[in-house]
Design a protein around this motif. Structure first.
Motif, PDB file in Angstrom:
ATOM      1  N   VAL A 171       2.372  58.905 -52.316  1.00 57.79           N
ATOM      2  CA  VAL A 171       2.428  58.093 -53.535  1.00 57.79           C
ATOM      3  C   VAL A 171       3.522  57.028 -53.402  1.00 57.79           C
ATOM      4  O   VAL A 171       3.314  55.866 -53.755  1.00 57.79           O
ATOM      5  CB  VAL A 171       2.667  58.992 -54.782  1.00 57.79           C
ATOM      6  CG1 VAL A 171       3.065  58.172 -55.991  1.00 57.79           C
ATOM      7  CG2 VAL A 171       1.413  59.812 -55.075  1.00 57.79           C
ATOM      8  N   THR A 172       4.674  57.422 -52.874  1.00 59.56           N
ATOM      9  CA  THR A 172       5.789  56.481 -52.700  1.00 59.56           C
ATOM     10  C   THR A 172       5.379  55.340 -51.771  1.00 59.56           C
ATOM     11  O   THR A 172       5.582  54.161 -52.090  1.00 59.56           O
ATOM     12  CB  THR A 172       7.024  57.215 -52.134  1.00 59.56           C
ATOM     13  OG1 THR A 172       7.429  58.232 -53.060  1.00 59.56           O
ATOM     14  CG2 THR A 172       8.176  56.247 -51.902  1.00 59.56           C
ATOM     15  N   LEU A 173       4.800  55.667 -50.625  1.00 63.69           N
ATOM     16  CA  LEU A 173       4.432  54.638 -49.653  1.00 63.69           C
ATOM     17  C   LEU A 173       3.276  53.771 -50.144  1.00 63.69           C
ATOM     18  O   LEU A 173       3.271  52.558 -49.945  1.00 63.69           O
ATOM     19  CB  LEU A 173       4.093  55.278 -48.302  1.00 63.69           C
ATOM     20  CG  LEU A 173       5.283  55.946 -47.588  1.00 63.69           C
ATOM     21  CD1 LEU A 173       4.801  56.758 -46.400  1.00 63.69           C
ATOM     22  CD2 LEU A 173       6.312  54.908 -47.168  1.00 63.69           C
ATOM     23  N   LYS A 174       2.317  54.382 -50.828  1.00 66.21           N
ATOM     24  CA  LYS A 174       1.188  53.598 -51.351  1.00 66.21           C
ATOM     25  C   LYS A 174       1.640  52.622 -52.429  1.00 66.21           C
ATOM     26  O   LYS A 174       1.049  51.561 -52.596  1.00 66.21           O
ATOM     27  CB  LYS A 174       0.078  54.523 -51.876  1.00 66.21           C
ATOM     28  CG  LYS A 174      -0.761  55.111 -50.762  1.00 66.21           C
ATOM     29  CD  LYS A 174      -1.972  55.844 -51.292  1.00 66.21           C
ATOM     30  CE  LYS A 174      -2.884  56.194 -50.129  1.00 66.21           C
ATOM     31  NZ  LYS A 174      -4.213  56.563 -50.556  1.00 66.21           N
TER      32      LYS A 174
ATOM     33  N   VAL B   9       5.106  56.794 -37.874  1.00 66.33           N
ATOM     34  CA  VAL B   9       4.865  58.221 -38.095  1.00 66.33           C
ATOM     35  C   VAL B   9       6.105  58.807 -38.765  1.00 66.33           C
ATOM     36  O   VAL B   9       7.228  58.623 -38.290  1.00 66.33           O
ATOM     37  CB  VAL B   9       4.576  58.966 -36.767  1.00 66.33           C
ATOM     38  CG1 VAL B   9       4.394  60.461 -37.016  1.00 66.33           C
ATOM     39  CG2 VAL B   9       3.342  58.385 -36.079  1.00 66.33           C
ATOM     40  N   LEU B  10       5.894  59.485 -39.882  1.00 62.62           N
ATOM     41  CA  LEU B  10       6.961  60.169 -40.620  1.00 62.62           C
ATOM     42  C   LEU B  10       6.638  61.654 -40.560  1.00 62.62           C
ATOM     43  O   LEU B  10       5.595  62.081 -41.067  1.00 62.62           O
ATOM     44  CB  LEU B  10       6.985  59.677 -42.075  1.00 62.62           C
ATOM     45  CG  LEU B  10       8.092  60.224 -42.958  1.00 62.62           C
ATOM     46  CD1 LEU B  10       9.443  59.658 -42.541  1.00 62.62           C
ATOM     47  CD2 LEU B  10       7.817  59.875 -44.415  1.00 62.62           C
ATOM     48  N   THR B  11       7.498  62.446 -39.914  1.00 61.58           N
ATOM     49  CA  THR B  11       7.168  63.850 -39.701  1.00 61.58           C
ATOM     50  C   THR B  11       8.255  64.813 -40.148  1.00 61.58           C
ATOM     51  O   THR B  11       9.446  64.523 -40.020  1.00 61.58           O
ATOM     52  CB  THR B  11       6.837  64.120 -38.211  1.00 61.58           C
ATOM     53  OG1 THR B  11       6.459  65.501 -38.048  1.00 61.58           O
ATOM     54  CG2 THR B  11       8.026  63.824 -37.290  1.00 61.58           C
ATOM     55  N   ASP B  12       7.822  65.952 -40.637  1.00 61.63           N
ATOM     56  CA  ASP B  12       8.708  67.070 -40.937  1.00 61.63           C
ATOM     57  C   ASP B  12       9.092  67.709 -39.596  1.00 61.63           C
ATOM     58  O   ASP B  12       8.451  67.450 -38.570  1.00 61.63           O
ATOM     59  CB  ASP B  12       7.950  68.072 -41.825  1.00 61.63           C
ATOM     60  CG  ASP B  12       8.809  69.223 -42.332  1.00 61.63           C
ATOM     61  OD1 ASP B  12      10.048  69.128 -42.289  1.00 61.63           O
ATOM     62  OD2 ASP B  12       8.232  70.226 -42.780  1.00 61.63           O
ATOM     63  N   GLN B  13      10.108  68.567 -39.596  1.00 64.62           N
ATOM     64  CA  GLN B  13      10.476  69.291 -38.385  1.00 64.62           C
ATOM     65  C   GLN B  13       9.827  70.669 -38.353  1.00 64.62           C
ATOM     66  O   GLN B  13       9.134  71.012 -37.420  1.00 64.62           O
ATOM     67  CB  GLN B  13      12.004  69.400 -38.253  1.00 64.62           C
ATOM     68  CG  GLN B  13      12.509  70.411 -37.232  1.00 64.62           C
ATOM     69  CD  GLN B  13      11.903  70.262 -35.840  1.00 64.62           C
ATOM     70  OE1 GLN B  13      11.438  69.202 -35.440  1.00 64.62           O
ATOM     71  NE2 GLN B  13      11.867  71.345 -35.085  1.00 64.62           N
TER      72      GLN B  13
ATOM     73  N   MET C 154      15.809  61.461 -41.809  1.00 61.37           N
ATOM     74  CA  MET C 154      16.071  61.496 -43.250  1.00 61.37           C
ATOM     75  C   MET C 154      16.059  62.952 -43.705  1.00 61.37           C
ATOM     76  O   MET C 154      15.259  63.743 -43.221  1.00 61.37           O
ATOM     77  CB  MET C 154      14.988  60.729 -44.018  1.00 61.37           C
ATOM     78  CG  MET C 154      14.990  59.240 -43.797  1.00 61.37           C
ATOM     79  SD  MET C 154      13.720  58.421 -44.800  1.00 61.37           S
ATOM     80  CE  MET C 154      14.367  58.692 -46.454  1.00 61.37           C
ATOM     81  N   VAL C 155      16.948  63.265 -44.654  1.00 64.95           N
ATOM     82  CA  VAL C 155      17.053  64.642 -45.140  1.00 64.95           C
ATOM     83  C   VAL C 155      16.380  64.766 -46.503  1.00 64.95           C
ATOM     84  O   VAL C 155      16.543  63.914 -47.365  1.00 64.95           O
ATOM     85  CB  VAL C 155      18.535  65.070 -45.203  1.00 64.95           C
ATOM     86  CG1 VAL C 155      18.666  66.484 -45.752  1.00 64.95           C
ATOM     87  CG2 VAL C 155      19.169  64.995 -43.806  1.00 64.95           C
TER      88      VAL C 155
ATOM     89  N   LYS D  62      15.014  54.863 -50.821  1.00 64.56           N
ATOM     90  CA  LYS D  62      15.519  54.932 -49.440  1.00 64.56           C
ATOM     91  C   LYS D  62      14.364  55.034 -48.461  1.00 64.56           C
ATOM     92  O   LYS D  62      14.383  54.417 -47.392  1.00 64.56           O
ATOM     93  CB  LYS D  62      16.438  56.150 -49.270  1.00 64.56           C
ATOM     94  CG  LYS D  62      17.890  55.820 -49.359  1.00 64.56           C
ATOM     95  CD  LYS D  62      18.720  57.007 -48.917  1.00 64.56           C
ATOM     96  CE  LYS D  62      20.160  56.745 -49.304  1.00 64.56           C
ATOM     97  NZ  LYS D  62      20.936  57.924 -49.536  1.00 64.56           N
ATOM     98  N   LEU D  63      13.349  55.823 -48.817  1.00 66.09           N
ATOM     99  CA  LEU D  63      12.180  55.965 -47.949  1.00 66.09           C
ATOM    100  C   LEU D  63      11.501  54.612 -47.766  1.00 66.09           C
ATOM    101  O   LEU D  63      11.144  54.234 -46.647  1.00 66.09           O
ATOM    102  CB  LEU D  63      11.196  56.988 -48.524  1.00 66.09           C
ATOM    103  CG  LEU D  63       9.889  57.155 -47.741  1.00 66.09           C
ATOM    104  CD1 LEU D  63      10.148  57.626 -46.320  1.00 66.09           C
ATOM    105  CD2 LEU D  63       8.971  58.124 -48.460  1.00 66.09           C
ATOM    106  N   LEU D  64      11.337  53.872 -48.850  1.00 71.43           N
ATOM    107  CA  LEU D  64      10.711  52.551 -48.754  1.00 71.43           C
ATOM    108  C   LEU D  64      11.568  51.590 -47.936  1.00 71.43           C
ATOM    109  O   LEU D  64      11.044  50.777 -47.164  1.00 71.43           O
ATOM    110  CB  LEU D  64      10.435  51.982 -50.148  1.00 71.43           C
ATOM    111  CG  LEU D  64       9.353  52.723 -50.940  1.00 71.43           C
ATOM    112  CD1 LEU D  64       9.250  52.160 -52.348  1.00 71.43           C
ATOM    113  CD2 LEU D  64       8.011  52.667 -50.230  1.00 71.43           C
ATOM    114  N   ALA D  65      12.884  51.698 -48.066  1.00 71.52           N
ATOM    115  CA  ALA D  65      13.785  50.839 -47.283  1.00 71.52           C
ATOM    116  C   ALA D  65      13.666  51.159 -45.797  1.00 71.52           C
ATOM    117  O   ALA D  65      13.624  50.254 -44.954  1.00 71.52           O
ATOM    118  CB  ALA D  65      15.224  51.012 -47.754  1.00 71.52           C
TER     119      ALA D  65
END
Length: 121
Positions: free
Chosen positions: A20-23, A50-54, A103-104, A111-114
């Protein structure tokens, strides 16, 4: 043409919040529930970011990053880890694997959008 982002996280609620944030910034977003599903998608199509969890079942984020970096089309694609892991040791492992950034969680949508804007431009 909007940039295509792959969001990888085993938590449906995190995937939805990130999507939702990225869209909201007009990015084209595809999601995957773990690293293996993401790797399979990346072999079929190209993503700009690519944005990934660990920590995920089947394949964790660092293994995904190493696997993607071995694919020619993904050698220079920005890959950012979005995780609860905040230790310097884990971040160093991320850099060694080829992560562009870290990112944590919980994440700040602005911040994600930045970060997305920075790595995609």
């Amino acid at each position: 043409m909007s940039k295509h982002i792959l969001v990888v996280d085993d938590s449906p609620s995190i995937r939805q919040m990130v999507q939702v944030t990225l869209k909201s910034a007009s990015y084209d977003v595809t999601t995957a529930e773990d690293g293996q599903a993401a790797l399979d998608m990346c072999k079929r199509m190209q993503f700009d970011f690519v944005l990934t969890d660990q920590n995920m079942p089947r394949m964790d984020g660092l293994t995904l990053i190493k696997s993607l970096r071995s694919i020619g089309a993904y050698r220079s694609t920005p890959i950012v880890v979005l995780t609860t892991e905040a230790s310097d040791g884990m971040k160093a492992q991320g850099r060694a694997a080829g992560a562009t950034g870290w990112m944590v969680k919980p994440f700040d949508p602005q911040k994600l959008l930045a970060v997305a804007s920075k790595v995609l431009n």
